[in-house]
Design an enzyme around this catalytic site. Sequence first.
Site, PDB file in Angstrom:
ATOM      1  N   ASN A 129       0.836  -1.203   0.000  1.00 24.01           N
ATOM      2  CA  ASN A 129       0.000   0.000   0.000  1.00 24.01           C
ATOM      3  C   ASN A 129       0.873   1.256   0.000  1.00 24.01           C
ATOM      4  O   ASN A 129       1.948   1.273   0.597  1.00 24.01           O
ATOM      5  CB  ASN A 129      -0.921   0.020   1.229  1.00 24.01           C
ATOM      6  CG  ASN A 129      -1.827  -1.205   1.270  1.00 24.01           C
ATOM      7  OD1 ASN A 129      -2.041  -1.868   0.248  1.00 24.01           O
ATOM      8  ND2 ASN A 129      -2.330  -1.533   2.441  1.00 24.01           N
ATOM      9  N   VAL A 130       0.376   2.266  -0.650  1.00 18.91           N
ATOM     10  CA  VAL A 130       1.118   3.538  -0.722  1.00 18.91           C
ATOM     11  C   VAL A 130       0.408   4.618   0.106  1.00 18.91           C
ATOM     12  O   VAL A 130       0.807   5.775   0.100  1.00 18.91           O
ATOM     13  CB  VAL A 130       1.234   4.005  -2.201  1.00 18.91           C
ATOM     14  CG1 VAL A 130       2.013   2.980  -3.024  1.00 18.91           C
ATOM     15  CG2 VAL A 130      -0.137   4.267  -2.831  1.00 18.91           C
ATOM     16  N   HIS A 174       5.951  -0.593  -2.681  1.00 21.20           N
ATOM     17  CA  HIS A 174       5.371   0.073  -3.851  1.00 21.20           C
ATOM     18  C   HIS A 174       5.437   1.581  -3.729  1.00 21.20           C
ATOM     19  O   HIS A 174       4.831   2.293  -4.533  1.00 21.20           O
ATOM     20  CB  HIS A 174       3.917  -0.381  -4.090  1.00 21.20           C
ATOM     21  CG  HIS A 174       3.841  -1.799  -4.591  1.00 21.20           C
ATOM     22  ND1 HIS A 174       2.662  -2.478  -4.726  1.00 21.20           N
ATOM     23  CD2 HIS A 174       4.804  -2.687  -4.946  1.00 21.20           C
ATOM     24  CE1 HIS A 174       2.905  -3.702  -5.175  1.00 21.20           C
ATOM     25  NE2 HIS A 174       4.200  -3.860  -5.303  1.00 21.20           N
ATOM     26  N   CYS A 205      17.438  19.201 -10.396  1.00 20.86           N
ATOM     27  CA  CYS A 205      17.814  19.068 -11.831  1.00 20.86           C
ATOM     28  C   CYS A 205      16.757  19.644 -12.759  1.00 20.86           C
ATOM     29  O   CYS A 205      16.926  19.623 -13.989  1.00 20.86           O
ATOM     30  CB  CYS A 205      18.066  17.584 -12.164  1.00 20.86           C
ATOM     31  SG  CYS A 205      16.542  16.621 -12.315  1.00 20.86           S
ATOM     32  N   GLY A 220      -5.024  -9.058   3.587  1.00 16.09           N
ATOM     33  CA  GLY A 220      -5.683  -8.127   2.672  1.00 16.09           C
ATOM     34  C   GLY A 220      -5.030  -7.963   1.325  1.00 16.09           C
ATOM     35  O   GLY A 220      -4.991  -6.862   0.784  1.00 16.09           O
ATOM     36  N   THR A 221      -4.503  -9.080   0.774  1.00 16.81           N
ATOM     37  CA  THR A 221      -3.943  -8.979  -0.573  1.00 16.81           C
ATOM     38  C   THR A 221      -4.449 -10.143  -1.421  1.00 16.81           C
ATOM     39  O   THR A 221      -4.595 -11.265  -0.962  1.00 16.81           O
ATOM     40  CB  THR A 221      -2.397  -8.960  -0.560  1.00 16.81           C
ATOM     41  OG1 THR A 221      -1.915  -8.849  -1.910  1.00 16.81           O
ATOM     42  CG2 THR A 221      -1.806 -10.206   0.079  1.00 16.81           C
ATOM     43  N   SER A 222      -4.697  -9.826  -2.710  1.00 18.53           N
ATOM     44  CA  SER A 222      -5.145 -10.874  -3.637  1.00 18.53           C
ATOM     45  C   SER A 222      -3.966 -11.737  -4.069  1.00 18.53           C
ATOM     46  O   SER A 222      -4.135 -12.746  -4.742  1.00 18.53           O
ATOM     47  CB  SER A 222      -5.783 -10.220  -4.865  1.00 18.53           C
ATOM     48  OG  SER A 222      -4.831  -9.354  -5.478  1.00 18.53           O
ATOM     49  N   ALA A 278      -9.823  -7.504   8.147  1.00 12.66           N
ATOM     50  CA  ALA A 278      -8.622  -7.270   8.969  1.00 12.66           C
ATOM     51  C   ALA A 278      -8.939  -6.488  10.235  1.00 12.66           C
ATOM     52  O   ALA A 278      -8.412  -6.787  11.312  1.00 12.66           O
ATOM     53  CB  ALA A 278      -7.590  -6.511   8.133  1.00 12.66           C
TER      54      ALA A 278
HETATM   55  N1  APR Z   1      -9.824  -7.081   5.273  1.00 11.47           N
HETATM   56  C1  APR Z   1      -8.935  -7.939   4.699  1.00 11.47           C
HETATM   57  N2  APR Z   1      -8.890  -8.183   3.372  1.00 11.47           N
HETATM   58  C2  APR Z   1      -9.801  -7.545   2.602  1.00 11.47           C
HETATM   59  C3  APR Z   1     -10.763  -6.646   3.119  1.00 11.47           C
HETATM   60  C4  APR Z   1     -10.749  -6.434   4.521  1.00 11.47           C
HETATM   61  N3  APR Z   1     -11.634  -5.606   5.097  1.00 11.47           N
HETATM   62  N4  APR Z   1     -11.514  -6.178   2.068  1.00 11.47           N
HETATM   63  C5  APR Z   1     -11.024  -6.755   0.953  1.00 11.47           C
HETATM   64  N5  APR Z   1     -10.004  -7.575   1.269  1.00 11.47           N
HETATM   65  C6  APR Z   1      -9.167  -8.377   0.374  1.00 11.47           C
HETATM   66  C7  APR Z   1      -9.834  -8.813  -0.916  1.00 11.47           C
HETATM   67  O1  APR Z   1     -10.503 -10.043  -0.744  1.00 11.47           O
HETATM   68  C8  APR Z   1      -8.612  -8.979  -1.829  1.00 11.47           C
HETATM   69  O2  APR Z   1      -8.083 -10.301  -1.738  1.00 11.47           O
HETATM   70  O3  APR Z   1      -8.100  -7.547  -0.009  1.00 11.47           O
HETATM   71  C9  APR Z   1      -7.595  -7.990  -1.266  1.00 11.47           C
HETATM   72  C10 APR Z   1      -7.382  -6.772  -2.141  1.00 11.47           C
HETATM   73  O4  APR Z   1      -6.756  -7.224  -3.327  1.00 11.47           O
HETATM   74  P1  APR Z   1      -6.337  -6.141  -4.429  1.00 11.47           P
HETATM   75  O5  APR Z   1      -7.458  -5.171  -4.626  1.00 11.47           O
HETATM   76  O6  APR Z   1      -5.793  -6.906  -5.595  1.00 11.47           O
HETATM   77  O7  APR Z   1      -5.147  -5.313  -3.743  1.00 11.47           O
HETATM   78  P2  APR Z   1      -3.643  -5.773  -3.570  1.00 11.47           P
HETATM   79  O8  APR Z   1      -3.530  -7.243  -3.363  1.00 11.47           O
HETATM   80  O9  APR Z   1      -3.045  -4.888  -2.542  1.00 11.47           O
HETATM   81  O10 APR Z   1      -3.005  -5.391  -5.005  1.00 11.47           O
HETATM   82  C11 APR Z   1      -1.612  -5.552  -5.122  1.00 11.47           C
HETATM   83  O11 APR Z   1      -1.634  -4.471  -7.268  1.00 11.47           O
HETATM   84  O12 APR Z   1      -2.468  -2.805  -8.603  1.00 11.47           O
HETATM   85  C12 APR Z   1      -1.365  -3.189  -7.852  1.00 11.47           C
HETATM   86  O13 APR Z   1       0.152  -1.703  -6.892  1.00 11.47           O
HETATM   87  C13 APR Z   1      -1.155  -2.207  -6.756  1.00 11.47           C
HETATM   88  O14 APR Z   1      -0.267  -2.659  -4.557  1.00 11.47           O
HETATM   89  C14 APR Z   1      -1.280  -3.047  -5.484  1.00 11.47           C
HETATM   90  C15 APR Z   1      -1.041  -4.466  -5.982  1.00 11.47           C
END
Ligand code: APR
Length: 271
Positions: A107-108, A134, A181, A218-220, A262
């Site tokens: 996350n940024v 990132h 620069c 919380g990441t896909s 989370a």
């Molecule tokens: N708590 C935990 N997880 C959650 C919640 C929550 N309240 N709400 C949603 N999620 C989960 C979703 O089920 C999903 O698996 O968070 C995940 C979000 O996935 P993405 O939207 O793909 O985000 P992320 O995994 O951070 O993406 C990775 O992709 O586009 C690039 O640079 C961008 O850093 C990002 C990277």
Amino acid sequence: MQATKREADLPRARELIAQARRVVALTGAGISAESGVPTFRDAGGLWRNYRPEELATIGAFERDPRTVWEWYEWRRGFLATCNPNDGHRALARFFLGRGEDGIVTQNVDGLHTRAAIEEAGDAPPDAALPIEIHGAIARDRCNECGLRAEAEPLAVRDDGARRTGGGEPPPGDPLPRCAECGGLRRPDVVLFGEMLDSALLERAQTMAARADLCLVIGTSAVVYPAAGIPLATLHGGGRIIEVNPQATDLTRAAEVALRGAAGEVLPELLA
Ligand code: APR
């Protein structure tokens, strides 16, 4: 049903945490969802409303820096209205208590850093500060020489008031330039098509490889090299706990998958 299953899995997850000597966390957009920050790939997520190739690629920035700047300026203004949630705070308290290892975030949005400062009181928050692989949207970076600087709003209104982001800058506003620069400044985030900061990535991978537990929150888990970080823990003989309402590509590698938000799960898991 999910809550019941989670209640069954929670003791096992807490046992793994109690036994772990070294813990690392990898977080994604999901940990900020309860702060009101849209995720990228969930229904209604950020990418659903915008095409990444138009906005978040180095090609788009070089082709049309103003459009990319305006989108990031909108995001900065929006993020200024978001605050850390119970998930960020529970994770910050957990790592403040351990004083080593820590958080790697995709996350940024800067919410982990704000949670660390809020939770640390007068202790140094370093242990809970994340490795932001990132980048950080609140910082600028020169696209030519790489000099980093605090974010400068796109334009300062005639009355000299700093814009807080959001809204359309007047046409023809000069885009931010590097003080060193004169190169074009851009948000200090990794755009699609760019390499990650190799030193940060190496720190994250080393920390994950020596951890015996990785909390994947919380990441896909579809974007590499970030998604490979929990695998470094696994290949080093460690285990994975996943916190996510949905299953992901990493679920089958997880010792325990806690199905929930989370902000609800982490305070229970890390108390
Ligand atoms: N708590 C935990 N997880 C959650 C919640 C929550 N309240 N709400 C949603 N999620 C989960 C979703 O089920 C999903 O698996 O968070 C995940 C979000 O996935 P993405 O939207 O793909 O985000 P992320 O995994 O951070 O993406 C990775 O992709 O586009 C690039 O640079 C961008 O850093 C990002 C990277």
